[in-house]
Scaffold this active site. Structure first.
Site, PDB file in Angstrom:
ATOM      1  N   GLY A  21       0.849  -1.186   0.000  1.00 44.33           N
ATOM      2  CA  GLY A  21       0.000   0.000   0.000  1.00 44.33           C
ATOM      3  C   GLY A  21       0.884   1.236   0.000  1.00 44.33           C
ATOM      4  N   ARG A  22       1.410   1.551   1.183  1.00 47.72           N
ATOM      5  CA  ARG A  22       2.241   2.740   1.368  1.00 47.72           C
ATOM      6  C   ARG A  22       3.342   2.874   0.307  1.00 47.72           C
ATOM      7  NH1 ARG A  22       2.954   4.825   6.463  1.00 47.72           N
ATOM      8  NH2 ARG A  22       2.270   2.818   7.264  1.00 47.72           N
TER       9      ARG A  22
ATOM     10  N   CYS B  34      -9.303  22.281  17.281  1.00 48.89           N
ATOM     11  CA  CYS B  34      -9.238  22.567  18.718  1.00 48.89           C
ATOM     12  C   CYS B  34      -8.766  21.353  19.499  1.00 48.89           C
ATOM     13  CB  CYS B  34     -10.608  23.039  19.190  1.00 48.89           C
ATOM     14  SG  CYS B  34     -11.075  24.530  18.314  1.00 48.89           S
TER      15      CYS B  34
HETATM   16  C1  LIG Z   1      -2.744  -2.392   5.506  1.00 48.48           C
HETATM   17  C2  LIG Z   1      -2.536  -3.702   4.834  1.00 48.48           C
HETATM   18  C3  LIG Z   1      -1.671  -3.807   3.738  1.00 48.48           C
HETATM   19  C4  LIG Z   1      -0.856  -2.651   3.230  1.00 48.48           C
HETATM   20  O1  LIG Z   1       0.092  -2.247   4.149  1.00 48.48           O
HETATM   21  P1  LIG Z   1       1.219  -1.187   3.704  1.00 48.48           P
HETATM   22  O2  LIG Z   1       2.051  -1.053   4.924  1.00 48.48           O
HETATM   23  O3  LIG Z   1       0.531   0.066   3.338  1.00 48.48           O
HETATM   24  O4  LIG Z   1       1.966  -1.796   2.568  1.00 48.48           O
HETATM   25  C5  LIG Z   1      -1.575  -5.027   3.113  1.00 48.48           C
HETATM   26  N1  LIG Z   1      -2.281  -6.106   3.548  1.00 48.48           N
HETATM   27  C6  LIG Z   1      -3.106  -6.045   4.609  1.00 48.48           C
HETATM   28  C7  LIG Z   1      -3.847  -7.243   5.024  1.00 48.48           C
HETATM   29  C8  LIG Z   1      -3.260  -4.837   5.284  1.00 48.48           C
HETATM   30  O5  LIG Z   1      -4.072  -4.787   6.345  1.00 48.48           O
END
Ligand SMILES: *Cc1c(COP(=O)(O)O)cnc(C)c1O
Length: 414
Positions: free
Chosen positions: A275-276, A342
């Protein structure tokens, strides 16, 4: 890949000046680079070329349709964690046969939706989830492809809130119980065992825990085979870290090659769920300085972005680089970069040495992952616009919310 660089002293997204973007769309505003998104996916594609492999982008990191669209067009799959993310991925043109469904709390309705869409695999996280999925699939006259998310109990050495592979986490099934659960799955109707998966945490900067987790998973794969349960795929999850400040984030190659070595001659399709890594450094949050409050103890720069936009600093104490859009002039001093919300926890950066004037534009870097996706309407703040730059082209991919939209679903008393 320098998606964000200075030209004549002004920070640009690809060929577009951030001054122009602020003038056109206002601030705060999320800015993504299509080229950067494609370049980060290409890093995975290079390592996986010639292998039976699929990158399933973890939608939760940044779920804007345009971001998903960029990846779907290149043949990526998606890792979803809710029915909402499934609908989003399908709306963005995702191939359902490339979607895996993770998460500890799938409802029957979400299962029905995913079965109807004919997704690639359910990453199941508990025994009762197996039973529920079998029943739901039976009701629909379908067969659900499953994988068990196994908790390899390795320490990913990351922030406790984003570490997921330890025994004390809520995620996955215990390593010691996995074999029995696979046997149970094999005994249930309307399920077919497709694979195994794990995801040990996020923002991991060391490839070693990935390799350690894989060793344990492969031991299990062999035990399963000895029990007549032959898997089709192995899903190594996500969690690859990025550079926010000065971290030595390994290359995708350094993360993947040790694992791919171990998988040679295994005849297993390889799935990944980054993801990241795919989006983090492909986005920034553009904000403007509203007020300066220099003081005896601290100097506060109040900007128009806040913790409701970018929650990571307040939530995890995360560090994001904060840079002036116009090359700075004059003396610097340490500024607390804070928002108008706030809460004392509403900060974006502490003690940043900057030369600031009221009205200056600032870019909060590395904000493409878990930025907009985690934003809220706290303090009745409309969520910011999202813009995707593609060379010299600019696409408004989510317009700014209006205040009226925030209460549109509410009612006064009769
Ligand atoms: C959040 C998540 C990802 C992605 O994680 P990253 O650190 O953003 O690469 C992949 N698989 C599962 C099951 C997740 O919960």
């Amino acid at each position: 890949m320098t998606a964000f660089a200075r030209r004549n002293g002004v920070l640009h997204a690809e060929s577009v000046s951030l001054i122009d973007l602020a003038a056109r769309f206002g601030t705060p505003c999320w800015v993504y680079s299509r080229a950067a998104l494609e370049a980060s996916l290409a890093e995975f594609e290079r390592e996986l070329a010639g292998l039976d492999a699929l990158v399933c982008y973890a939608v939760k990191a940044n779920s804007n349709l345009a971001v998903l669209d960029v990846f779907a067009r290149r043949g990526a799959g998606f890792d979803i964690v809710s029915g909402g993310e499934l609908r989003r991925a399908l709306a963005a043109g995702a191939d359902p046969r490339r979607i895996v469904f993770s998460g500890v709390g799938k409802t029957a309705a979400e299962m029905e939706l995913a079965l109807a869409a004919d997704i690639l695999c359910f990453n199941v996280e508990s025994a009762p989830e197996l039973d529920r999925l079998s029943a739901v699939a039976g009701r629909l006259g379908k067969t659900a492809p499953i994988s068990l998310r196994v908790n390899p109990d390795v320490d990913a050495k990351t922030h406790p809130y984003i570490s997921t592979g330890l025994k004390e986490n809520k995620f996955g099934v215990a390593y010691e119980e996995a074999l029995a659960l696979y046997r149970h799955a094999a005994s249930l109707p309307n399920l077919t065992i497709s694979g195994i998966d794990c995801h040990i945490g996020s923002q991991l900067l060391d490839p070693a825990p990935f390799a350690a987790a894989l060793d344990k998973i492969l031991t299990l794969v062999d035990q399963l085979a000895a029990n007549g349960i032959v898997l089709h795929h192995i899903d190594l999850g996500g969690g690859l870290g990025i550079r926010y400040r000065d971290e030595d984030a390994p290359t995708v190659q350094a993360y993947l090659q040790p694992m791919l070595q171990k998988l040679r001659d295994r005849h297993l399709q390889v799935l990944l769920e980054p993801g990241r890594r795919l989006v983090g450094n492909a986005g920034l949050l553009l904000t403007r300085v509203e007020y300066l409050k220099p003081g005896e103890v601290k100097n506060f720069a109040i900007v128009d972005a806040a913790m409701n936009d970018l929650a990571r600093p307040a939530l995890y104490g995360s560090w994001h680089d904060i840079v002036p859009v116009v090359a700075p002039q004059g003396a610097t001093r340490p500024w607390e970069i804070v928002g108008p919300v706030c809460e004392s926890g509403d900060f974006l950066g502490h003690g940043r040495d900057l030369a600031l004037a009221t009205g200056d534009l600032l870019a909060i870097m590395s904000a493409g992952a878990y930025g907009m996706a985690m934003s809220s309407n706290y303090n009745s703040r409309p969520r910011a616009a999202e813009v995707m730059v593609d060379g010299a082209d600019v696409h408004l991919v989510r317009r700014r919310e209006t205040a009226e939209e925030l209460y549109a679903l509410e009612q006064r008393l009769p």
